[in-house]
Design a protein around this motif. Structure first.
Motif, short mmCIF file in Angstrom:
data_model
loop_
_atom_site.label_atom_id
_atom_site.label_comp_id
_atom_site.label_asym_id
_atom_site.label_seq_id
_atom_site.Cartn_x
_atom_site.Cartn_y
_atom_site.Cartn_z
N LEU A 83 18.25 -3.60 -14.62
CA LEU A 83 18.07 -4.12 -15.97
C LEU A 83 16.72 -3.64 -16.48
CD1 LEU A 83 19.26 -7.82 -15.45
CD2 LEU A 83 20.64 -5.77 -15.92
N ILE A 84 16.70 -3.06 -17.67
CA ILE A 84 15.47 -2.50 -18.23
C ILE A 84 15.14 -3.24 -19.52
CG2 ILE A 84 14.31 -0.37 -18.96
CD1 ILE A 84 15.52 -0.37 -16.05
N VAL A 85 13.96 -3.89 -19.52
CA VAL A 85 13.52 -4.65 -20.69
C VAL A 85 12.06 -4.33 -20.99
CG1 VAL A 85 15.15 -6.53 -20.15
CG2 VAL A 85 12.76 -6.71 -19.44
N PRO A 86 11.65 -4.53 -22.25
CA PRO A 86 10.25 -4.29 -22.60
C PRO A 86 9.31 -5.27 -21.90
CG PRO A 86 11.62 -4.49 -24.58
CD PRO A 86 12.45 -4.92 -23.41
N VAL A 87 8.09 -4.82 -21.65
CA VAL A 87 7.04 -5.70 -21.14
C VAL A 87 6.92 -6.89 -22.09
CG1 VAL A 87 4.54 -5.90 -20.77
CG2 VAL A 87 5.76 -3.87 -19.96
N GLY A 88 6.82 -8.09 -21.53
CA GLY A 88 6.69 -9.29 -22.35
C GLY A 88 8.03 -9.95 -22.65
N MET A 135 24.54 0.97 -11.95
CA MET A 135 24.45 1.04 -13.40
C MET A 135 23.01 0.74 -13.83
SD MET A 135 28.10 -0.84 -14.42
CE MET A 135 27.28 -2.05 -15.33
N ILE A 136 22.64 1.28 -14.98
CA ILE A 136 21.31 1.02 -15.55
C ILE A 136 21.54 0.46 -16.95
CG2 ILE A 136 19.11 2.04 -16.25
CD1 ILE A 136 19.73 4.30 -14.18
N LEU A 137 21.34 -0.84 -17.10
CA LEU A 137 21.59 -1.52 -18.36
C LEU A 137 20.27 -1.70 -19.11
CD1 LEU A 137 24.11 -4.24 -17.10
CD2 LEU A 137 24.53 -1.85 -17.72
N VAL A 138 20.22 -1.14 -20.30
CA VAL A 138 18.97 -1.07 -21.06
C VAL A 138 19.14 -1.81 -22.39
CG1 VAL A 138 17.28 0.50 -22.07
CG2 VAL A 138 18.59 1.21 -20.06
N ASP A 139 18.17 -2.66 -22.70
CA ASP A 139 18.20 -3.35 -23.99
C ASP A 139 17.97 -2.32 -25.11
OD1 ASP A 139 18.04 -6.38 -25.04
OD2 ASP A 139 16.88 -5.03 -26.33
N PRO A 140 18.66 -2.48 -26.26
CA PRO A 140 18.49 -1.54 -27.36
C PRO A 140 17.08 -1.49 -27.95
CG PRO A 140 20.11 -3.25 -27.92
CD PRO A 140 19.69 -3.47 -26.51
N THR A 163 11.91 8.60 -24.85
CA THR A 163 13.05 7.69 -24.78
C THR A 163 14.36 8.47 -24.83
OG1 THR A 163 11.75 5.98 -25.84
CG2 THR A 163 14.15 5.71 -25.90
N GLU A 164 14.41 9.46 -25.68
CA GLU A 164 15.62 10.29 -25.82
C GLU A 164 16.01 10.90 -24.46
OE1 GLU A 164 16.52 14.53 -27.93
OE2 GLU A 164 15.43 13.06 -29.13
N LEU A 165 15.05 11.31 -23.69
CA LEU A 165 15.30 11.88 -22.36
C LEU A 165 15.72 10.78 -21.38
CD1 LEU A 165 15.29 14.33 -20.49
CD2 LEU A 165 12.82 14.02 -20.21
N PHE A 166 15.05 9.63 -21.44
CA PHE A 166 15.41 8.52 -20.57
C PHE A 166 16.89 8.15 -20.73
CE2 PHE A 166 16.12 4.00 -19.85
CZ PHE A 166 15.67 3.87 -18.54
N ASN A 171 24.09 7.12 -15.71
CA ASN A 171 24.43 5.70 -15.61
C ASN A 171 23.64 4.79 -16.55
OD1 ASN A 171 26.24 6.46 -13.65
ND2 ASN A 171 24.88 5.93 -11.97
N VAL A 172 22.86 5.35 -17.48
CA VAL A 172 22.15 4.52 -18.46
C VAL A 172 23.12 4.09 -19.54
CG1 VAL A 172 20.42 4.55 -20.31
CG2 VAL A 172 19.85 5.48 -18.07
N GLU A 173 23.14 2.78 -19.79
CA GLU A 173 24.01 2.22 -20.82
C GLU A 173 23.19 1.23 -21.65
OE1 GLU A 173 27.79 0.79 -19.20
OE2 GLU A 173 27.37 1.99 -17.40
N ILE A 174 23.28 1.34 -22.96
CA ILE A 174 22.62 0.40 -23.86
C ILE A 174 23.49 -0.86 -23.97
CG2 ILE A 174 21.85 -0.02 -26.24
CD1 ILE A 174 20.13 2.04 -24.91
N VAL A 175 22.89 -2.02 -23.72
CA VAL A 175 23.63 -3.28 -23.75
C VAL A 175 22.82 -4.32 -24.54
CG1 VAL A 175 24.65 -5.13 -22.36
CG2 VAL A 175 24.67 -2.78 -21.50
N ASP A 176 23.40 -4.77 -25.64
CA ASP A 176 22.74 -5.80 -26.46
C ASP A 176 22.49 -7.06 -25.65
OD1 ASP A 176 22.52 -4.47 -28.92
OD2 ASP A 176 24.60 -4.93 -29.44
N GLY A 177 21.28 -7.59 -25.76
CA GLY A 177 20.96 -8.88 -25.17
C GLY A 177 20.49 -8.86 -23.73
#
Length: 187
Positions: A83-88, A135-140, A163-166, A171-177
């Motif tokens: 799970l990938i989220v911003p710092v904070g 899987m790599i789930l990334v917040d939008p 970010t475009e390269l990341f 297996n990177v997928e953008i997932v809301d929430g």
């Protein structure tokens, strides 16, 4: 390339700062121009935590991202996700990840298992170079940044890349929430 007070250099020329799995992913990247945009900086391990890193090295928290490995279970089936989220921000492991992975239970993955499978160090797990079936789930929220900083796989390093390269990493997928904001209460 400098970000804040950190000097980032191409991973391909600094393989001693990343685990083999990260170096191999970058080394095998097809596009030479993109390959050179995977950058690494050496840091003091005392500041590996996202908030501490941003404060110590004068980096905007908006470009810092954290990674947590979770174990998703349904009956006898176990899946692992980053799970990938911003710092904070907090990780929203509950309903969002559970529904997205079609799991009954989502919990923090066992640390020993994660360290063994990734060959990374505690405090610097990163989505780059993870096992191919995770899987790599990334917040939008990540789309709001042109460049990001994430763990380097070793506690004495951080990785930066566009970010475009990341978003092109397997297996990177953008997932809301996936991320939920931490509410600061004032007295």
């Amino acid at each position: 390339m400098n970000i804040g007070n950190l000097e980032f250099k191409p991973i391909i020329e600094n393989k001693n700062l990343v685990p083999k799995c990260i170096y191999d992913l970058v080394n095998d990247w097809d596009n030479l121009e993109e390959k050179n945009k995977f950058m690494v900086a050496e840091i003091n391990p005392d500041f590996a935590d996202g908030n501490k890193l941003c404060e110590e090295y004068n980096i905007d928290k908006k470009i810092g991202f954290n990674c947590l490995i979770v174990e998703c279970k349904k009956n006898e089936v176990i899946k692992y996700c980053a799970l990938i989220v911003p710092v904070g921000y907090k990780y929203n492991m509950g309903s969002v990840v559970r529904k997205y992975t079609n799991s009954r239970v989502v919990s923090v993955a066992p640390l020993d298992y994660v360290l063994e499978k990734t060959q990374m160090e505690y405090g610097s797990i990163t989505p780059i170079g993870l096992p191919k079936d995770w899987m790599i789930l990334v917040d939008p929220l990540i789309k709001e940044q042109k460049q990001i900083i994430i763990g380097g796989g070793l506690v004495n390093a951080k990785i930066s890349l566009p970010t475009e390269l990341f978003l092109k990493i397997p297996n990177v997928e953008i997932v809301d929430g996936v991320a939920k904001e931490i509410i600061q209460w004032c007295n």
